[in-house]
Structures are given as C-alpha cells and as structure tokens.
Design a protein around this motif. Structure first.
Motif, PDB file in Angstrom:
ATOM      1  N   TYR A 120       0.836  -1.199   0.000  1.00 35.68           N
ATOM      2  CA  TYR A 120       0.000   0.000   0.000  1.00 35.68           C
ATOM      3  C   TYR A 120       0.873   1.252   0.000  1.00 35.68           C
ATOM      4  O   TYR A 120       2.085   1.188   0.241  1.00 35.68           O
ATOM      5  N   GLN A 121       0.229   2.384  -0.242  1.00 35.05           N
ATOM      6  CA  GLN A 121       0.924   3.676  -0.260  1.00 35.05           C
ATOM      7  C   GLN A 121      -0.005   4.731   0.326  1.00 35.05           C
ATOM      8  O   GLN A 121      -1.195   4.779  -0.023  1.00 35.05           O
ATOM      9  N   ILE A 122       0.511   5.550   1.226  1.00 36.17           N
ATOM     10  CA  ILE A 122      -0.305   6.577   1.863  1.00 36.17           C
ATOM     11  C   ILE A 122      -0.536   7.712   0.877  1.00 36.17           C
ATOM     12  O   ILE A 122       0.404   8.284   0.324  1.00 36.17           O
ATOM     13  N   ALA A 123      -1.811   8.034   0.654  1.00 34.24           N
ATOM     14  CA  ALA A 123      -2.176   9.091  -0.292  1.00 34.24           C
ATOM     15  C   ALA A 123      -2.598  10.365   0.421  1.00 34.24           C
ATOM     16  O   ALA A 123      -2.477  11.454  -0.135  1.00 34.24           O
ATOM     17  N   ASN A 124      -3.107  10.258   1.640  1.00 33.57           N
ATOM     18  CA  ASN A 124      -3.578  11.416   2.401  1.00 33.57           C
ATOM     19  C   ASN A 124      -2.925  11.393   3.785  1.00 33.57           C
ATOM     20  O   ASN A 124      -3.446  10.774   4.714  1.00 33.57           O
ATOM     21  N   PRO A 125      -1.773  12.059   3.954  1.00 34.74           N
ATOM     22  CA  PRO A 125      -1.056  11.995   5.233  1.00 34.74           C
ATOM     23  C   PRO A 125      -1.884  12.499   6.415  1.00 34.74           C
ATOM     24  O   PRO A 125      -1.802  11.943   7.513  1.00 34.74           O
ATOM     25  N   LEU A 126      -2.677  13.556   6.213  1.00 33.92           N
ATOM     26  CA  LEU A 126      -3.474  14.098   7.313  1.00 33.92           C
ATOM     27  C   LEU A 126      -4.491  13.072   7.802  1.00 33.92           C
ATOM     28  O   LEU A 126      -4.725  12.932   9.011  1.00 33.92           O
ATOM     29  N   ARG A 127      -5.079  12.349   6.855  1.00 34.68           N
ATOM     30  CA  ARG A 127      -6.053  11.333   7.237  1.00 34.68           C
ATOM     31  C   ARG A 127      -5.369  10.177   7.960  1.00 34.68           C
ATOM     32  O   ARG A 127      -5.884   9.652   8.950  1.00 34.68           O
ATOM     33  N   ALA A 128      -4.213   9.782   7.463  1.00 38.66           N
ATOM     34  CA  ALA A 128      -3.491   8.663   8.084  1.00 38.66           C
ATOM     35  C   ALA A 128      -3.077   8.994   9.514  1.00 38.66           C
ATOM     36  O   ALA A 128      -3.132   8.136  10.402  1.00 38.66           O
ATOM     37  N   LEU A 129      -2.700  10.246   9.770  1.00 39.22           N
ATOM     38  CA  LEU A 129      -2.270  10.639  11.112  1.00 39.22           C
ATOM     39  C   LEU A 129      -3.432  10.755  12.090  1.00 39.22           C
ATOM     40  O   LEU A 129      -3.215  10.836  13.299  1.00 39.22           O
ATOM     41  N   SER A 130      -4.651  10.786  11.573  1.00 39.29           N
ATOM     42  CA  SER A 130      -5.800  10.895  12.467  1.00 39.29           C
ATOM     43  C   SER A 130      -6.101   9.576  13.171  1.00 39.29           C
ATOM     44  O   SER A 130      -6.932   9.533  14.088  1.00 39.29           O
ATOM     45  N   PHE A 131      -5.425   8.486  12.760  1.00 38.94           N
ATOM     46  CA  PHE A 131      -5.634   7.183  13.386  1.00 38.94           C
ATOM     47  C   PHE A 131      -4.537   6.912  14.404  1.00 38.94           C
ATOM     48  O   PHE A 131      -3.369   7.206  14.174  1.00 38.94           O
ATOM     49  N   LYS A 132      -4.939   6.341  15.527  1.00 38.69           N
ATOM     50  CA  LYS A 132      -3.964   5.869  16.501  1.00 38.69           C
ATOM     51  C   LYS A 132      -3.510   4.482  16.082  1.00 38.69           C
ATOM     52  O   LYS A 132      -4.314   3.639  15.734  1.00 38.69           O
ATOM     53  N   SER A 133      -2.195   4.248  16.126  1.00 36.73           N
ATOM     54  CA  SER A 133      -1.632   2.956  15.698  1.00 36.73           C
ATOM     55  C   SER A 133      -2.131   2.613  14.297  1.00 36.73           C
ATOM     56  O   SER A 133      -2.781   1.593  14.068  1.00 36.73           O
ATOM     57  N   PHE A 134      -1.802   3.488  13.357  1.00 35.11           N
ATOM     58  CA  PHE A 134      -2.311   3.383  11.988  1.00 35.11           C
ATOM     59  C   PHE A 134      -1.997   2.019  11.367  1.00 35.11           C
ATOM     60  O   PHE A 134      -2.885   1.339  10.827  1.00 35.11           O
ATOM     61  N   GLU A 135      -0.741   1.573  11.421  1.00 34.76           N
ATOM     62  CA  GLU A 135      -0.356   0.311  10.794  1.00 34.76           C
ATOM     63  C   GLU A 135      -1.061  -0.876  11.453  1.00 34.76           C
ATOM     64  O   GLU A 135      -1.442  -1.846  10.782  1.00 34.76           O
ATOM     65  N   GLU A 136      -1.244  -0.794  12.771  1.00 33.83           N
ATOM     66  CA  GLU A 136      -1.941  -1.879  13.466  1.00 33.83           C
ATOM     67  C   GLU A 136      -3.394  -1.982  13.012  1.00 33.83           C
ATOM     68  O   GLU A 136      -3.926  -3.090  12.853  1.00 33.83           O
TER      69      GLU A 136
END
Length: 371
Positions: free
Chosen positions: A206-222
């Motif tokens: 996968y590839q992150i397309a929206n960094p702001l959205r990805a940072l809104s999650f706690k433990s994103f990869e998990e």
C-alpha cells in the motif's frame, strides 16, 4: 584629602553620592574630597551598559546619559536580534538592554516568538549563532510532514528543513512515509467452513495518499493489519478446504476489493495483495498426499488401459488389412522371418524347394508340435 579619578576616551563614568546616582562623567580627570561620599563607576563604551546591582531605570532621569545610549525593552513574548554596524552581535531575551552609541551604530530586529517559525527574511549565516534558541525539523524527500502548535494541527509540510523558536509554543512535526509499504501477515491461523484449521501467510502493498487522514488514526499500521485480518477471515471462513486450495488466487482479489472500499477512510491506496503460503496441519497434509497419490495411480492406470486399447485396435486393423491383401500378408511374413533370423545363429535346411516355403513349413511344424 583629595581622591583623583581619570576617565579615558573609550570610557564613561557614573557619579554616585552615598549610593545614589547623580550624573555621567565624560572623559577627563576628576578630584573629590575623600570624605565627600562620592564614588565613580567606570564603564567601557565598547561593552553593553551594565551596572552591577543597579537597574537601568535608575539612570533614566539623566538625559545626557540617555543621548549616548541605545535602549531597547524586549517583552516576554519577544526576542530581539542585535546588530552592531550591520553585523549580528547577539540575541536579546526579555528585559531592558542598553548599548553605548558613541563608537558603534546599533540596530534591533524584534521577533514575536508567539509565531514560532523563524522568519524567512532571517539571514541563514546568522543561524549558527542562534543554535541555543531554536530547534529544527527535517522532512525527507520521500515524506510529508504535518506541523502542530501545542498539539493543534497547523498545516502540511513539504520536504525540507524547518526552524522554530524555543518559546512559549510547543512545536511538533510528525512525518509520514509516502513510499510503497508492505504488511506481512505470517502464520495467521484461520478455520475453513469445514472446520479445518490452517495457517496463512499473506502480503499486501500500500501507499499513503492522504497523510493528514493517516495521522488521524492511533496505531495506523496496526489498524490496517486488523482490517486485513478480518477480510481474510471473512473469505476463508466461507470456503471449504478443497475449494480454498483450488481458488487460492481469488483470495487476493477478494481482500483487495474489500480494502479498496475503505481506502479513502484510511487515506491509503492499496496496490496489490497475494497469498504466499497456505500451511496445513500434519494429519490433513497426510490425507491430501494419500488422495493425491491415489489420483495419480488412477491416472496412470487410465493411461495404461488407453494405450493397450490403442495397441489392440492397431493390431486388429493390421490383421484386417493382411486378410484383404495377400501381398501385405507376404511382406509381414518376410518381416517376421527377418526378426527370427536376427535371433538364430544357424538354420539347416534339406531337400529341394523354395527357401521361403521350407521356412514356412518349418514354422508350421513347430507350431503344430507346440499344439
């Protein structure tokens, strides 16, 4: 008794009487009666104006002194960059500061550190002299950065190096890797519809397309890992083992479609997915090996029977042709005799007659003897 005090050209004197400031003394020689209570503090005009134990406000009534001083008052939320004759001299923190303007020209640049980022107009050559007062954050070429003031998001940062004052505002920069990344699921135990427990090795890119959205999650990869796990269980749990093994390639298609349905929610673009291994329990593996061996034996028997049938059919066709064509029959006899001759060392014939007829007669006698 007189006390003599000499003030040099690069100096100024501050006259005190019994501890109270009276006036500034210009360069020259001064004499005071020792019992008069006068004292003189001599200051160099090439150094900042500082009197140990005295506040600057105590000298504010002396207009002559103030004309030879450049005074700046720096607020608590400010710093001031001090330049002497156009060259950076020092950074001034909150408080009152005074400098002699007799030999040097002084300039001050006020900066409000409630806005933490260093101004773009600041000369980069000055930065090494301010290292104690600012902090740096770097965003690599393959990253995107997000700026936070007091844990409140401000904006997205492009790759580069950023400078912020160490002041009342807490500054944080979080970075997100924009390169292609991979989730490896190894040895994940799952149960099929027919209650067979197996272990699955699965991979997803996968590839992150929206960094702001990805940072809104706690433990994103998990959380991505859990989503992948749930979709795999959903698929495997509805399939029987035989169907799962036969349709192994379709697992990736199913999982990828489910993940892409949530790509915007996670700010991610899912690129590919696939099954690396399906690991079966030992007893199930033995059963499958037995079944496979039986299938291969059955296939081998089928092929043998098919070849025998084809051979018999060929012999039948040959017999029909020889029965219908005497010349072909005689050629077959000659071929047969040639093969016999290859395996016999000597043949003795007596009497007259055709050689071929005698051989045929000999074969006929042997065949009759066997019968």
């Amino acid at each position: 008794m007189l006390k003599t005090i000499t003030i040099q050209t690069d100096e100024r004197g501050l006259l005190f009487r019994r501890g109270s400031y009276e006036r500034m003394l210009a360069p020259g020689t001064y004499r005071f009666l020792s019992w008069s209570g006068y004292t003189v503090e001599t200051l160099s005009i090439v150094k900042p104006f500082e009197v140990p134990g005295k506040e600057l406000a105590l000298f504010a009534h002396d207009e002559r002194l103030l004309r030879e001083l450049d005074v700046i008052h720096v607020a608590d939320h400010e710093v001031a960059l001090h330049y002497e004759d156009g060259k950076f001299a020092s950074l001034l923190k909150a408080g009152s500061h005074a400098f002699w303007n007799v030999l040097k020209k002084h300039e001050f640049v006020r900066i409000d550190i409630r806005e933490p980022e260093l101004p773009a107009s600041l000369n980069p050559a000055v930065l090494p002299k301010l290292m104690l007062y600012y902090q740096t954050f770097e965003v690599a070429n393959h990253e995107s950065g997000v700026l936070f003031y007091n844990h409140v998001m401000q904006r997205e940062l492009a790759p580069g190096k950023y400078y912020f004052w160490k002041g009342p505002v807490s500054v944080t920069v979080k970075t997100v890797d924009l390169r292609q990344q991979q989730i490896d699921m190894t040895g994940q135990e799952m149960m099929t519809e027919d209650k067979v427990t197996l272990r699955l090795n699965f991979v997803c890119q996968y590839q992150i397309a929206n960094p702001l959205r990805a940072l809104s999650f706690k433990s994103f990869e998990e959380q991505l890992y859990i989503q992948l796990q749930l979709h795999l269980r959903e698929y495997v749990g509805t399939m029987k083992l035989d169907d799962l093994l036969r349709m192994k390639q379709e697992i990736a298609t199913f999982v990828l479609s489910r993940l892409n349905a949530k790509s915007e929610e996670y700010g991610v673009r899912f690129l590919s997915a696939g099954v690396k291994d399906i690991i079966l329990p030992g007893d199930i593996k033995d059963i499958l090996n037995t079944v496979l061996l039986a299938e291969k034996k059955a296939q081998a028997n089928t092929i043998t029977r098919r070849e025998e049938t084809a051979s018999t059919r060929s012999l039948l066709n040959t017999a029909k042709l020889m029965d219908e064509n005497e010349t072909l029959f005689r050629l077959k006899e000659l071929e047969f005799l040639e093969k016999i001759c290859e395996k016999i060392g000597t043949i003795s014939l007596t009497g007259g007659g055709n050689l071929l007829e005698q051989l045929n007669s000999l074969l006929g006698e042997r065949n009759a003897g066997k019968a």
